[in-house]
Design an enzyme around this catalytic site. Sequence first.
Site, PDB file in Angstrom:
ATOM      1  N   ARG A  66     -16.576  -0.024  -2.607  1.00 47.00           N
ATOM      2  CA  ARG A  66     -16.246   0.758  -1.312  1.00 47.00           C
ATOM      3  C   ARG A  66     -16.478   0.291   0.110  1.00 47.00           C
ATOM      4  NH1 ARG A  66     -10.684   1.429   0.597  1.00 47.00           N
ATOM      5  NH2 ARG A  66      -9.934   2.832  -0.212  1.00 47.00           N
ATOM      6  N   LYS A  69       2.168  -3.863   7.633  1.00 45.97           N
ATOM      7  CA  LYS A  69       2.052  -3.949   5.606  1.00 45.97           C
ATOM      8  C   LYS A  69       3.402  -3.805   5.780  1.00 45.97           C
ATOM      9  CE  LYS A  69      -2.181  -4.659   3.820  1.00 45.97           C
ATOM     10  NZ  LYS A  69      -2.424  -5.239   2.584  1.00 45.97           N
ATOM     11  N   TYR A  80      -1.665   0.198  11.306  1.00 43.01           N
ATOM     12  CA  TYR A  80      -1.819  -0.627  10.226  1.00 43.01           C
ATOM     13  C   TYR A  80      -0.502  -0.743   8.570  1.00 43.01           C
ATOM     14  CZ  TYR A  80      -3.565  -1.202   4.996  1.00 43.01           C
ATOM     15  OH  TYR A  80      -3.809  -1.468   3.466  1.00 43.01           O
ATOM     16  N   GLU A  91       0.458   3.055   1.904  1.00 42.70           N
ATOM     17  CA  GLU A  91       0.676   3.680   2.934  1.00 42.70           C
ATOM     18  C   GLU A  91       1.544   3.787   4.077  1.00 42.70           C
ATOM     19  OE1 GLU A  91      -1.683   5.173   5.500  1.00 42.70           O
ATOM     20  OE2 GLU A  91      -2.173   5.874   4.443  1.00 42.70           O
ATOM     21  N   THR A 149       0.838  -0.780  -0.074  1.00 42.61           N
ATOM     22  CA  THR A 149       0.350   0.366  -0.320  1.00 42.61           C
ATOM     23  C   THR A 149       0.788   0.931   0.183  1.00 42.61           C
ATOM     24  OG1 THR A 149      -1.004   1.711   2.109  1.00 42.61           O
ATOM     25  CG2 THR A 149      -0.255  -0.686   2.526  1.00 42.61           C
TER      26      THR A 149
HETATM   27  P1  NAP Z   1     -11.628  -5.097   2.021  1.00 46.44           P
HETATM   28  O1  NAP Z   1     -12.508  -4.226   1.769  1.00 46.44           O
HETATM   29  O2  NAP Z   1     -11.754  -4.480   3.008  1.00 46.44           O
HETATM   30  O3  NAP Z   1     -11.478  -6.250   1.975  1.00 46.44           O
HETATM   31  C1  NAP Z   1     -10.467  -7.137   3.262  1.00 46.44           C
HETATM   32  C2  NAP Z   1     -10.886  -8.160   3.300  1.00 46.44           C
HETATM   33  O4  NAP Z   1     -10.046  -9.332   3.949  1.00 46.44           O
HETATM   34  C3  NAP Z   1     -12.517  -8.334   3.896  1.00 46.44           C
HETATM   35  O5  NAP Z   1     -13.855  -8.715   2.737  1.00 46.44           O
HETATM   36  C4  NAP Z   1     -11.840  -9.045   5.821  1.00 46.44           C
HETATM   37  O6  NAP Z   1     -12.867  -9.756   6.121  1.00 46.44           O
HETATM   38  C5  NAP Z   1     -11.100 -10.095   5.252  1.00 46.44           C
HETATM   39  N1  NAP Z   1     -10.021 -10.392   6.166  1.00 46.44           N
HETATM   40  C6  NAP Z   1     -10.099  -9.655   7.249  1.00 46.44           C
HETATM   41  N2  NAP Z   1      -9.338 -10.536   8.380  1.00 46.44           N
HETATM   42  C7  NAP Z   1      -9.484 -11.430   7.486  1.00 46.44           C
HETATM   43  C8  NAP Z   1      -8.202 -12.505   8.122  1.00 46.44           C
HETATM   44  N3  NAP Z   1      -7.854 -12.968   9.838  1.00 46.44           N
HETATM   45  N4  NAP Z   1      -8.904 -13.793   7.118  1.00 46.44           N
HETATM   46  C9  NAP Z   1      -9.156 -13.919   6.259  1.00 46.44           C
HETATM   47  N5  NAP Z   1      -9.419 -12.847   5.954  1.00 46.44           N
HETATM   48  C10 NAP Z   1     -10.009 -11.920   6.759  1.00 46.44           C
HETATM   49  O7  NAP Z   1     -10.177  -3.985   1.323  1.00 46.44           O
HETATM   50  P2  NAP Z   1      -9.412  -3.636  -0.117  1.00 46.44           P
HETATM   51  O8  NAP Z   1      -9.679  -2.789  -0.255  1.00 46.44           O
HETATM   52  O9  NAP Z   1     -10.584  -4.487  -1.036  1.00 46.44           O
HETATM   53  O10 NAP Z   1      -8.244  -3.663   0.024  1.00 46.44           O
HETATM   54  C11 NAP Z   1      -8.222  -5.442  -0.364  1.00 46.44           C
HETATM   55  C12 NAP Z   1      -6.353  -5.629  -0.032  1.00 46.44           C
HETATM   56  O11 NAP Z   1      -5.565  -4.380  -0.855  1.00 46.44           O
HETATM   57  C13 NAP Z   1      -6.115  -5.198   1.464  1.00 46.44           C
HETATM   58  O12 NAP Z   1      -4.760  -5.751   1.588  1.00 46.44           O
HETATM   59  C14 NAP Z   1      -5.884  -3.234   1.461  1.00 46.44           C
HETATM   60  O13 NAP Z   1      -4.775  -3.101   3.019  1.00 46.44           O
HETATM   61  C15 NAP Z   1      -5.140  -3.873   0.600  1.00 46.44           C
HETATM   62  N6  NAP Z   1      -5.129  -2.041   0.453  1.00 46.44           N
HETATM   63  C16 NAP Z   1      -6.062  -1.086  -0.638  1.00 46.44           C
HETATM   64  C17 NAP Z   1      -6.339  -0.237  -1.001  1.00 46.44           C
HETATM   65  C18 NAP Z   1      -7.052   0.240  -1.364  1.00 46.44           C
HETATM   66  O14 NAP Z   1      -7.431   1.628  -1.749  1.00 46.44           O
HETATM   67  N7  NAP Z   1      -8.574   0.142  -1.375  1.00 46.44           N
HETATM   68  C19 NAP Z   1      -4.983   0.502  -1.235  1.00 46.44           C
HETATM   69  C20 NAP Z   1      -3.750  -0.501  -1.196  1.00 46.44           C
HETATM   70  C21 NAP Z   1      -3.413  -1.626  -0.505  1.00 46.44           C
HETATM   71  P3  NAP Z   1     -14.251  -8.743   6.558  1.00 46.44           P
HETATM   72  O15 NAP Z   1     -15.338  -8.581   4.889  1.00 46.44           O
HETATM   73  O16 NAP Z   1     -14.808  -9.941   7.450  1.00 46.44           O
HETATM   74  O17 NAP Z   1     -13.577  -7.922   7.364  1.00 46.44           O
HETATM   75  O1  G4F Z   2     -10.866   7.080   2.909  1.00 43.84           O
HETATM   76  P1  G4F Z   2      -9.756   6.833   4.502  1.00 43.84           P
HETATM   77  O2  G4F Z   2     -10.179   5.915   5.500  1.00 43.84           O
HETATM   78  O3  G4F Z   2      -8.107   5.893   3.007  1.00 43.84           O
HETATM   79  P2  G4F Z   2      -6.602   5.552   3.889  1.00 43.84           P
HETATM   80  O4  G4F Z   2      -6.604   6.208   5.053  1.00 43.84           O
HETATM   81  O5  G4F Z   2      -6.232   6.909   3.058  1.00 43.84           O
HETATM   82  O6  G4F Z   2      -6.478   3.952   3.942  1.00 43.84           O
HETATM   83  C1  G4F Z   2      -6.886   3.575   2.168  1.00 43.84           C
HETATM   84  O7  G4F Z   2      -6.301   3.476   1.256  1.00 43.84           O
HETATM   85  C2  G4F Z   2      -4.224   3.310   1.192  1.00 43.84           C
HETATM   86  C3  G4F Z   2      -3.965   2.688   0.909  1.00 43.84           C
HETATM   87  O8  G4F Z   2      -3.623   4.351   0.337  1.00 43.84           O
HETATM   88  C4  G4F Z   2      -5.010   1.427   2.319  1.00 43.84           C
HETATM   89  F1  G4F Z   2      -3.987   1.259   2.449  1.00 43.84           F
HETATM   90  C5  G4F Z   2      -5.544   1.219   2.633  1.00 43.84           C
HETATM   91  O9  G4F Z   2      -6.691  -0.261   3.361  1.00 43.84           O
HETATM   92  C6  G4F Z   2      -7.379   2.066   2.480  1.00 43.84           C
HETATM   93  O10 G4F Z   2      -8.036   1.493   1.696  1.00 43.84           O
HETATM   94  O11 G4F Z   2      -9.062   8.205   4.465  1.00 43.84           O
HETATM   95  C7  G4F Z   2      -8.439   8.981   3.682  1.00 43.84           C
HETATM   96  C8  G4F Z   2      -8.264  10.120   4.022  1.00 43.84           C
HETATM   97  C9  G4F Z   2      -7.417  10.594   5.610  1.00 43.84           C
HETATM   98  O12 G4F Z   2      -6.070  11.674   5.442  1.00 43.84           O
HETATM   99  C10 G4F Z   2      -8.765  10.760   6.555  1.00 43.84           C
HETATM  100  O13 G4F Z   2      -7.895  11.353   7.495  1.00 43.84           O
HETATM  101  O14 G4F Z   2     -10.050  10.871   4.167  1.00 43.84           O
HETATM  102  C11 G4F Z   2      -9.136  11.715   5.760  1.00 43.84           C
HETATM  103  N1  G4F Z   2     -10.570  11.896   6.147  1.00 43.84           N
HETATM  104  C12 G4F Z   2     -10.926  12.859   6.399  1.00 43.84           C
HETATM  105  N2  G4F Z   2     -12.431  12.056   6.947  1.00 43.84           N
HETATM  106  C13 G4F Z   2     -11.498  10.698   6.507  1.00 43.84           C
HETATM  107  C14 G4F Z   2     -12.519  11.500   7.716  1.00 43.84           C
HETATM  108  N3  G4F Z   2     -10.952   9.320   6.782  1.00 43.84           N
HETATM  109  C15 G4F Z   2     -12.400   8.161   7.083  1.00 43.84           C
HETATM  110  N4  G4F Z   2     -12.109   7.101   6.839  1.00 43.84           N
HETATM  111  N5  G4F Z   2     -13.605   9.176   7.609  1.00 43.84           N
HETATM  112  C16 G4F Z   2     -13.870  10.489   7.290  1.00 43.84           C
HETATM  113  O15 G4F Z   2     -14.560  10.759   7.943  1.00 43.84           O
END
Ligand code: NAP
Ligand code: G4F
Length: 356
Positions: free
Chosen positions: A202, A171, A167, A134, A132
């Site tokens: 999402r 990672k 987190y 992050e 990620t």
């Molecule tokens: P997500 O919607 O939160 O999906 C993650 C899934 O992992 C959920 O369905 C969750 O199940 C499952 N999980 C949690 N704990 C587990 C465990 N112990 N064993 C098996 N499954 C488990 O996340 P996503 O946005 O699709 O992201 C997919 C991956 O990419 C994640 O690893 C995330 O950290 C990474 N990533 C995401 C982003 C982004 O912007 N979306 C960016 C960079 C990296 P439950 O529903 O039961 O909680």
């Molecule tokens: O949507 P966020 O919670 O995503 P964040 O923290 O960037 O993380 C996501 O992207 C990562 C990749 O860079 C993944 F690895 C991670 O698993 C996840 O998918 O927050 C985005 C931004 C942050 O700066 C947060 O402080 O939005 C700001 N924010 C402002 N108000 C908020 C809020 N975030 C959330 N979730 N809720 C709010 O009310």
Amino acid sequence: MNEQKVALITGIFGQDASYLSELLLSKNYKVIGTKRRASTENPWRIEHLLNNKNLIIENGDVTDFSNMLHLIDNYRFHEIYNLAAQSFVAASFDEPLHTFEVDAIGPINILEATRVIQRNTNHIIKYYQASTSELWGDQFDTVYDNDGNVLYNYQDENTEMNPQSPYAVAKLAAHKMTQLYRNAYGMFCCCGILMNHESPRRGEEFVTKKISKYVGRVYKEIKKMGLLQMSNEEKTSIITNKIGKLQLGNLSASRDWGHSRDYMLAAWQMLQQDIPDDYVICTEETHTVEEFLKLAFSEIGVNNYMDFVNINSKYMRPAEVLFLRGRCTKAKEKLKWKANITFRDLVKDMVIYDCK
Ligand code: NAP
Ligand code: G4F
């Protein structure tokens, strides 16, 4: 005829897993998707795929080594996509141990089980780790013009990593372990360092979905009002009294937001290369949370968006990642990949979905 490929996707009920499943099934893979055992299950993101005979759902918790070992032993996987995670950054401050268990120990369990089974069977298993943006935390690099003026800041594969949340630390451990298994054991392991990617699927705790969902509610209230003769202020006041204001934290944080569908194509492409490597995947644009908010409201014809928002300290984080903007030259050159869905189209896609 070519042998049917078998892929494991951990975290099958998540956002990315749904798009990756669609992609792999369209390429005639057999997909084994794992979910955590739970009393109630919510497979809404892959509901439309559940009748596909090439999709099999298994129980699989990445924190349980024996569970992973048996699963990988039972199927002759060609590819493993480890998408399972506690993926919400804010929650990781409250649950650092759980986050580390799932996001760091989980991948090690899978890597170790894969190593043992590959050694015993000589069957090559390719591994994808969901790394990620992050990982960079507060770090970025800068491009200057000839006069020394800043042109822009960015992160790429060579930018220093300095995680700012439990987190991101977990990672980073998984990222380094994945690289170690590649270098030490010659395994085919890739890390996709993906910038934020969103979609109508999402999770509701993330800021983009939180905004699009609220905008959808405002839209429905406006529609109910029909042609009533009222000022904007009166309408805003009636709506916010009824549904409350949108509670948000830091609006000035910048993210490089793309679409999950585009990014899962890149994940698959990484495992189709001859040589395993790590790739940054991004749009190369950055936008603040406020820009997302403004654009989302403008999709329903509302300009006074700040009148619907309350800044709530509950949504501020102990440490914040303020700026993300990727550079993905390597993915463009080697994978021939680029983001197709623009920021504007992403916002539109999410808002239209939530207005229905
Ligand atoms: P997500 O919607 O939160 O999906 C993650 C899934 O992992 C959920 O369905 C969750 O199940 C499952 N999980 C949690 N704990 C587990 C465990 N112990 N064993 C098996 N499954 C488990 O996340 P996503 O946005 O699709 O992201 C997919 C991956 O990419 C994640 O690893 C995330 O950290 C990474 N990533 C995401 C982003 C982004 O912007 N979306 C960016 C960079 C990296 P439950 O529903 O039961 O909680
Ligand atoms: O949507 P966020 O919670 O995503 P964040 O923290 O960037 O993380 C996501 O992207 C990562 C990749 O860079 C993944 F690895 C991670 O698993 C996840 O998918 O927050 C985005 C931004 C942050 O700066 C947060 O402080 O939005 C700001 N924010 C402002 N108000 C908020 C809020 N975030 C959330 N979730 N809720 C709010 O009310």
